[in-house]
Design an enzyme around this catalytic site. Structure first.
Site, mmCIF file in Angstrom:
data_model
loop_
_atom_site.group_PDB
_atom_site.id
_atom_site.type_symbol
_atom_site.label_atom_id
_atom_site.label_comp_id
_atom_site.label_asym_id
_atom_site.label_seq_id
_atom_site.Cartn_x
_atom_site.Cartn_y
_atom_site.Cartn_z
ATOM 1 N N GLU A 168 0.844 -1.193 0.000
ATOM 2 C CA GLU A 168 0.000 0.000 0.000
ATOM 3 C C GLU A 168 0.881 1.246 0.000
ATOM 4 O OE1 GLU A 168 -4.278 -0.639 1.679
ATOM 5 O OE2 GLU A 168 -2.875 -0.301 3.310
ATOM 6 N N GLY A 174 -6.430 6.613 0.380
ATOM 7 C CA GLY A 174 -7.458 7.592 0.668
ATOM 8 C C GLY A 174 -7.285 8.919 -0.031
ATOM 9 N N SER A 214 -6.579 3.239 -2.914
ATOM 10 C CA SER A 214 -7.596 3.780 -3.819
ATOM 11 C C SER A 214 -7.998 2.788 -4.910
ATOM 12 C CB SER A 214 -7.122 5.108 -4.431
ATOM 13 O OG SER A 214 -6.912 6.083 -3.425
#
Length: 259
Positions: A168, A174, A214
């Site tokens: 990530e 986000g 995302s």
């Protein structure tokens, strides 16, 4: 062939009531499907027991978003693996960048949590990822390798082969920004190669590597199509029925194609 795994991290969102409605909607959509994909939802701690009840004998398993590595003790506000066992949780997210950034979690703490999770038969989803500054300085690979060094210290090969590693990039969590499929594949491939160096080719072939950051319905298929990406750790989209189920079905489409 590694089985795709789609996990939804709800973060600090939802109540027992709203989470129940969401899970029941997922159950309804998936009830008539023959899935060759592992699906996990990770609600807040307060909703875990209800989530386990709703997903029993369904296509979905339940994970926690974190846990302490101690079994019990004077650790105010923490949740132990024994507590997760009692509730019936089968997965746990460890080392998420938000835990590292906001609560000071270190690689050595993540390492202790991985050991504890394996000891208590909870499947760890271990997060790694770089900041935007590290990416721009071309430090992505070296930084992630250092995270793996710390997280996997003294982890046995047979345990490592059961790991789920979630790549990530912090700059994509986000933010609406997503690593391109090529960028995600480059890092996930590097992770697999490094697992080969730390252990062996057999372990590297078995480790499942997710991409997170995302992930949405409209980019999931392209990302999941990459050879070293075995699923997704989904944030905001896992709170939306249409989006999360679309991501699951994208993974299922690939599993059918590859078989």
């Amino acid at each position: 062939m590694r089985k795709q795994i789609i996990a939804g991290n709800w973060k600090m969102n939802g109540t027992i009531a709203s989470g129940s409605i969401l899970i029941e909607a997922f159950n309804s959509f998936l009830s008539d499907k023959e899935l060759n994909v592992d699906v996990v939802v990770c609600p807040p701690f307060t909703a875990l027991e209800r989530a386990v009840c709703l997903t029993r004998d369904k296509h979905i398993e339940v994970g926690a978003q974190n846990m302490d590595y101690h079994d019990a003790g004077a650790y105010t506000g923490e949740v132990s693996p024994l507590m997760l066992n009692e509730v019936g949780v089968t997965y746990v997210i460890l080392g998420h960048s938000e835990r590292r950034e906001y609560y000071g979690e270190t690689d050595s703490m993540v390492n202790e949590k991985i050991k504890s999770a394996f000891h208590h038969n909870i499947q760890p989803i271990v997060c790694v990822g770089e900041s935007l500054a590290q990416r721009e300085a071309n430090e992505t690979i070296s930084f992630i390798h250092s995270q793996l060094d710390g997280a996997l210290k003294d982890i046995l090969a047979e345990q490592a082969s059961e790991l789920i590693i979630a790549y990530e990039p912090i700059w994509a969590i986000g933010t609406g920004r997503t690593a391109t499929a090529d960028q995600a594949e480059e890092v996930c491939k590097s992770i697999r190669q490094y697992i080969n160096e730390l252990y062996n080719g057999n372990v590297a072939d078995k480790v499942r590597i997710q991409y997170g950051g995302s992930v949405k319905a409209d980019n999931a298929l392209q990302i999941l199509s990459e050879p070293n990406i075995d699923g997704a750790l989904v944030g905001g989209a896992s709170l939306l029925v249409d989006d999360f189920t679309s991501i699951i079905m994208a993974a299922q489409e690939l599993s059918v194609t590859e078989s």
